[in-house]
Design a protein around this motif. Structure first.
Motif, mmCIF file in Angstrom:
data_model
loop_
_atom_site.group_PDB
_atom_site.id
_atom_site.type_symbol
_atom_site.label_atom_id
_atom_site.label_comp_id
_atom_site.label_asym_id
_atom_site.label_seq_id
_atom_site.Cartn_x
_atom_site.Cartn_y
_atom_site.Cartn_z
ATOM 1 N N ILE A 128 -2.208 3.256 -1.491
ATOM 2 C CA ILE A 128 -1.138 2.449 -0.916
ATOM 3 C C ILE A 128 -1.790 1.895 0.481
ATOM 4 N N ALA A 129 -0.890 0.909 0.728
ATOM 5 C CA ALA A 129 -1.124 0.433 2.045
ATOM 6 C C ALA A 129 0.322 0.439 2.796
ATOM 7 N N VAL A 130 0.283 0.923 4.041
ATOM 8 C CA VAL A 130 1.818 0.956 4.672
ATOM 9 C C VAL A 130 1.562 0.238 5.924
ATOM 10 N N THR A 131 2.495 -0.829 6.132
ATOM 11 C CA THR A 131 2.662 -1.797 7.448
ATOM 12 C C THR A 131 3.688 -0.982 8.216
ATOM 13 N N TRP A 132 3.384 -0.812 9.516
ATOM 14 C CA TRP A 132 4.239 0.101 10.439
ATOM 15 C C TRP A 132 3.931 -0.367 11.915
ATOM 16 N N ARG A 133 4.940 0.037 12.691
ATOM 17 C CA ARG A 133 4.755 -0.351 14.185
ATOM 18 C C ARG A 133 5.434 0.873 14.962
ATOM 19 N N ILE A 134 5.330 0.893 16.113
ATOM 20 C CA ILE A 134 5.838 1.894 16.950
ATOM 21 C C ILE A 134 7.077 1.104 17.602
ATOM 22 N N VAL A 135 8.521 1.814 17.606
ATOM 23 C CA VAL A 135 9.487 1.299 18.177
ATOM 24 C C VAL A 135 10.082 2.164 19.314
ATOM 25 N N ASP A 136 9.706 3.253 19.300
ATOM 26 C CA ASP A 136 10.125 4.239 20.525
ATOM 27 C C ASP A 136 8.768 4.962 20.995
ATOM 28 N N THR A 137 8.227 4.525 22.102
ATOM 29 C CA THR A 137 6.953 5.256 22.643
ATOM 30 C C THR A 137 7.340 6.458 22.731
ATOM 31 N N ALA A 138 8.438 7.051 23.525
ATOM 32 C CA ALA A 138 8.540 8.239 24.185
ATOM 33 C C ALA A 138 8.676 9.285 22.874
ATOM 34 N N GLU A 163 7.303 -3.007 -7.886
ATOM 35 C CA GLU A 163 8.102 -3.160 -6.730
ATOM 36 C C GLU A 163 9.058 -1.913 -6.317
ATOM 37 N N VAL A 164 9.708 -1.299 -7.318
ATOM 38 C CA VAL A 164 10.724 -0.295 -7.068
ATOM 39 C C VAL A 164 10.260 0.817 -6.386
ATOM 40 N N VAL A 165 9.081 1.101 -7.319
ATOM 41 C CA VAL A 165 8.180 2.208 -6.740
ATOM 42 C C VAL A 165 7.890 2.234 -5.080
ATOM 43 N N ALA A 166 7.233 0.941 -5.014
ATOM 44 C CA ALA A 166 6.750 0.635 -3.498
ATOM 45 C C ALA A 166 8.008 0.909 -2.476
ATOM 46 N N ALA A 167 9.322 0.337 -3.035
ATOM 47 C CA ALA A 167 10.330 0.481 -1.967
ATOM 48 C C ALA A 167 10.744 1.677 -1.827
ATOM 49 N N ARG A 168 10.790 2.767 -2.838
ATOM 50 C CA ARG A 168 10.934 4.212 -2.772
ATOM 51 C C ARG A 168 10.240 4.950 -1.881
ATOM 52 N N ILE A 169 8.882 4.506 -2.001
ATOM 53 C CA ILE A 169 7.770 5.230 -1.183
ATOM 54 C C ILE A 169 8.083 4.830 0.239
ATOM 55 N N ARG A 170 8.534 3.545 0.375
ATOM 56 C CA ARG A 170 8.611 3.014 2.082
ATOM 57 C C ARG A 170 9.850 3.895 2.657
ATOM 58 N N ASP A 171 11.010 3.813 1.747
ATOM 59 C CA ASP A 171 12.133 4.667 2.306
ATOM 60 C C ASP A 171 11.630 6.070 2.456
ATOM 61 N N ALA A 210 9.436 10.152 14.860
ATOM 62 C CA ALA A 210 8.058 10.056 15.640
ATOM 63 C C ALA A 210 8.355 8.460 16.402
ATOM 64 N N GLY A 211 9.283 7.838 16.139
ATOM 65 C CA GLY A 211 9.530 6.578 16.760
ATOM 66 C C GLY A 211 8.575 5.354 15.919
ATOM 67 N N ILE A 212 8.601 5.632 14.755
ATOM 68 C CA ILE A 212 7.745 4.791 13.699
ATOM 69 C C ILE A 212 8.773 3.968 12.887
ATOM 70 N N GLU A 213 8.688 2.900 12.792
ATOM 71 C CA GLU A 213 9.143 1.995 11.897
ATOM 72 C C GLU A 213 8.350 1.538 10.792
ATOM 73 N N ILE A 214 8.845 1.744 9.423
ATOM 74 C CA ILE A 214 7.870 1.261 8.254
ATOM 75 C C ILE A 214 8.222 0.159 7.871
ATOM 76 N N VAL A 215 7.342 -0.866 7.936
ATOM 77 C CA VAL A 215 7.908 -2.425 7.475
ATOM 78 C C VAL A 215 7.715 -2.472 6.187
ATOM 79 N N GLU A 216 6.780 -2.114 5.519
ATOM 80 C CA GLU A 216 6.602 -2.395 4.074
ATOM 81 C C GLU A 216 5.600 -1.157 3.589
ATOM 82 N N ALA A 217 5.534 -0.826 2.542
ATOM 83 C CA ALA A 217 4.848 -0.248 1.527
ATOM 84 C C ALA A 217 4.318 -0.761 0.347
#
Length: 335
Positions: A161-171, A225-233, A242-249
């Motif tokens: 899998i490839a997971v797209t993510w970003r930090i939304v809370d640095t603390a 598509e359904v499997v990827a959405a469940r993995i993302r959730d 951990a202050g991380i937001e998963i944008v897409e998987a």
């Protein structure tokens, strides 16, 4: 731990001019003291000012767009600098990023240059260390290695899998977990295993993939598509602290494991052959029915039941055969 964004700290340019002014005053004081040997106060004061001004350099911070810097003062979190600009903070404050030197198979990670001597000596090394403490707020992609997992039927499959993510809370990212990059990678592996074990590779009968107690047609290959959405959730539920937001998987690789790939390929080929044969037989029966109806409508020839059966047999052999028919011409009578 709650993030605290420091505002009103963009005084870097004014602080820079102030430091340069201190250097000028220090040089002037030393020159005045050197001219007056009986009063060394100016010389001592000039050197003190130089040391103080040099200490203030540590409070200058430069951030580019989509960068942040979590600051600690003697072990206490004081806030986070966010947004591009030239900042001046307490020189005793230091940046904190436990994942600065962690390198994974993802965007944003580059090869470490620890063994390469930096130009400029100590100043270049200090600058490189300061830059490494910055936290990227950009959207990054984590490409974990392929895993071998058993599906719900027990068949081993290889999936990546490839997971797209970003930090939304640095603390939360730097204080709630020991290393947010390694934490994300491990949670991606764990969530992937939990979701893949629910689905079969191909659609199978009597398999419930949704948990509602009703069998469905869900599968890893047909419901990507359904499997990827469940993995993302599932990943998002695990890394929220951990202050991380998963944008897409997204599933980047899916195949049977090598030990059963050949057998499963034969199974798929057999299924395809059966489906093709079924289509051929259905078409052949329809053509035979149409031929008999046309003959009866036009009254071209009267056939008894035995001749009709022979005709049907011959047509089905011709239409369903794998090879071209070899016609035999009968020059005699029908009877």
């Amino acid at each position: 731990m709650k993030e605290k964004v420091l505002t009103g700290k963009k005084h870097g340019m004014a602080a820079l001019f102030g430091i340069l002014l201190l250097y000028v005053l220090a040089v002037a004081a030393i020159a005045a003291g050197a001219a007056n040997d009986e009063n060394p106060f100016f010389i001592v004061g000039g050197f003190v000012v130089i040391v103080f001004a040099s200490f203030l350099w540590a409070g200058l911070k430069v951030l580019k767009p989509q960068e942040a810097l979590a600051l600690t003062l003697f072990g206490r979190y004081v806030g986070t600098l966010k947004g591009d600009g030239f900042y001046f903070v307490n020189p005793f404050c230091s940046g904190f990023n436990p994942a600065a030197n962690t390198k994974l198979s993802q965007s944003g990670d580059v090869k470490s240059s620890a063994g390469v001597p930096a130009a400029g000596g100590q100043a270049a090394n200090t600058q490189a260390e300061a830059v490494s403490k910055k936290i990227s707020l950009k959207i990054m992609t984590l490409n974990n290695s392929r895993q071998k997992i058993n599906d719900c039927l027990g068949n081993p499959v290889e999936i990546g899998i490839a997971v797209t993510w970003r930090i939304v809370d640095t603390a939360k990212a730097v204080f709630n977990v020991d290393n947010y990059k390694e934490f994300l990678s491990l949670q991606c592996d764990s969530a992937l295993r939990d979701i893949v074990r629910i689905y079969p590779y191909d659609a199978a009968p009597n398999v419930d993939t949704t948990g509602d107690g009703v069998a469905d047609e869900g599968s890893l290959r047909g419901s990507s598509e359904v499997v990827a959405a469940r993995i993302r959730d599932e990943i998002q539920n695990r890394v929220g602290e951990a202050g991380i937001e998963i944008v897409e998987a997204r599933i980047t690789y899916l195949a049977y494991a090598t030990e059963i790939a050949a057998v499963m390929l034969q199974r798929q080929q057999a299924s395809a052959i059966i489906d093709a044969r079924k289509m051929i037989v259905d078409g052949a029966v329809g053509m035979v029915e149409m031929a008999l109806e046309r003959l009866n409508e036009n009254h071209m020839v009267e056939l008894d039941e035995e001749r009709k059966a022979a005709m049907v047999s011959n047509l089905l052999v011709v239409l369903c055969g794998n090879r071209d028919a070899q016609p035999v011409v009968n020059s005699g009578s029908l009877y």
